[in-house]
Design an enzyme around this catalytic site. Structure first.
Site, PDB file in Angstrom:
ATOM      1  N   GLU A  10      55.656 -42.661 111.097  1.00 52.97           N
ATOM      2  CA  GLU A  10      56.483 -42.377 109.913  1.00 52.97           C
ATOM      3  C   GLU A  10      55.653 -42.208 108.654  1.00 52.97           C
ATOM      4  O   GLU A  10      56.028 -41.471 107.737  1.00 52.97           O
ATOM      5  CB  GLU A  10      57.505 -43.505 109.697  1.00 52.97           C
ATOM      6  CG  GLU A  10      58.580 -43.607 110.766  1.00 52.97           C
ATOM      7  CD  GLU A  10      58.231 -44.532 111.920  1.00 52.97           C
ATOM      8  OE1 GLU A  10      57.023 -44.827 112.117  1.00 52.97           O
ATOM      9  OE2 GLU A  10      59.162 -44.963 112.621  1.00 52.97           O
ATOM     10  N   GLU A  62      60.872 -47.532 118.560  1.00 52.06           N
ATOM     11  CA  GLU A  62      61.702 -48.669 118.106  1.00 52.06           C
ATOM     12  C   GLU A  62      62.903 -48.882 119.029  1.00 52.06           C
ATOM     13  O   GLU A  62      63.279 -50.019 119.316  1.00 52.06           O
ATOM     14  CB  GLU A  62      62.150 -48.407 116.659  1.00 52.06           C
ATOM     15  CG  GLU A  62      60.956 -48.418 115.698  1.00 52.06           C
ATOM     16  CD  GLU A  62      61.284 -47.885 114.319  1.00 52.06           C
ATOM     17  OE1 GLU A  62      61.693 -46.706 114.221  1.00 52.06           O
ATOM     18  OE2 GLU A  62      61.144 -48.626 113.343  1.00 52.06           O
ATOM     19  N   ALA A  98      63.558 -40.739 114.918  1.00 51.75           N
ATOM     20  CA  ALA A  98      64.815 -40.415 114.242  1.00 51.75           C
ATOM     21  C   ALA A  98      64.781 -38.924 113.918  1.00 51.75           C
ATOM     22  O   ALA A  98      63.706 -38.325 113.826  1.00 51.75           O
ATOM     23  CB  ALA A  98      64.929 -41.244 112.971  1.00 51.75           C
ATOM     24  N   GLY A 140      61.404 -43.856 115.653  1.00 53.66           N
ATOM     25  CA  GLY A 140      62.635 -44.457 116.169  1.00 53.66           C
ATOM     26  C   GLY A 140      62.675 -44.494 117.687  1.00 53.66           C
ATOM     27  O   GLY A 140      63.360 -45.344 118.270  1.00 53.66           O
TER      28      GLY A 140
END
Ligand code: CAA
Length: 258
Positions: A132, A112, A66, A109
């Site tokens: 993260e 993911e 992200a 992300g």
């Protein structure tokens, strides 16, 4: 003409190739790239001429997570109130099959997003991770759940707690990726695999995807019952009659999608 800012969408026969295209940020996933992907996946799903999709990034990065710069100053109210990352459920709602072709970094992300695909094909230099924790947060786009289901608790917990990266070979041995392919050949091989899927009877492909995914949501008896009902249902399709007749007549099936 490509109408998107952060992705490139190309229709190649019955396969849609979606390429993440924010090279300056290693394809970090910001709000724009999410909006572009949501639109592109919805268009793919709605287009009768398209049967399978491939999502890829660059040789250096599938996606490095992200977008940290976009998230860094957000408050709890903005994240929770705005349901940050909630849009990804619209990508996982895609009914037709799609493959993630992962070269380079698939972190946070990015890992993911790859795990939202029906399966992952990895280039031999791919690196997967959930780093993260090093930012004092946790996975937030399904990593703690999908990684644990894919590779089991021990490895998933180790990766989430230490942030270590997993190479392509370990990822294949662990069940995270379906196959490892030389990096330079990855997208071509993913397209060939997608073409193979696109050549199957469309209703059977939809049903396969739905029943394998049901294995993650049901107990065994419910899952087997669900599979059998879908299997029985396919006997109401023209393509089932055609597929079995074609086998007996030693010829290729000719699908109508009905
Ligand atoms: N967000 C925003 N920008 C990012 C980014 C990210 N996740 N990852 C890389 N970038 C940017 C860098 O800031 C850099 O931009 P500038 O040139 O403007 O400084 C550019 O991409 C190139 O990156 P690097 O110079 O760092 O490239 P590198 O080859 O030295 O390192 C890397 C590559 C190891 C992947 C490193 O970029 C990195 O560690 N990135 C962050 C990985 C990460 O922590 N991901 C998790 C994000 S949080 C998350 O994803 C939450 C969730 O669960 C959804």
């Amino acid at each position: 003409m490509n109408k998107y800012e952060t992705i490139i969408v190309e229709k190649k026969g019955a396969v849609t190739l979606i390429t993440l295209n924010r090279p300056e940020a290693l394809n970090a996933l910001n709000s724009q790239i999410l909006a572009d992907m949501v639109d592109a996946f919805a268009a793919f799903d709605a287009d009768d001429s398209q049967k399978c999709a491939v999502l890829t990034g660059s040789e250096k990065a599938f996606a490095a997570g992200a977008d940290i710069k976009e998230m860094s100053s957000q408050s709890f109210a903005q994240m929770y109130g705005g349901n940050f990352f909630g849009g990804y459920e619209r990508i996982t709602a895609t009914r037709k099959p799609w493959i993630a072709a992962v070269n380079g970094f698939a972190l946070g992300g990015g890992c993911e997003l790859a795990m939202m695909a029906d399966f992952i094909l990895a280039g031999d230099k791919a690196k997967f991770g959930q780093p993260e924790i090093k930012l004092a947060v946790t996975p937030g786009m399904g990593g703690s759940q999908r990684l644990t289901r894919a590779i089991g608790k021990a490895k998933a917990m180790e990766m989430c707690l230490t942030g270590r990266m997993m190479g392509a070979v370990e990822a294949e041995q662990s069940g995270l990726v379906a196959r490892v392919i030389p990096a330079a050949d990855l997208v071509d091989e993913a397209m060939k695999t997608a073409e193979q899927i696109a050549g199957m009877a469309p209703l059977a492909a939809l049903a396969c995807k739905e029943m394998v995914n049901a294995a993650f949501e049901t107990n065994l008896a419910q899952g087997i019952n669900f599979e059998r009902r879908l299997f029985h249902g396919l006997f109401g399709s023209e393509d089932q009659k055609e597929g079995m007749a074609a086998f007996v007549e030693k010829r290729a099936g000719n699908w109508t999608g009905k």
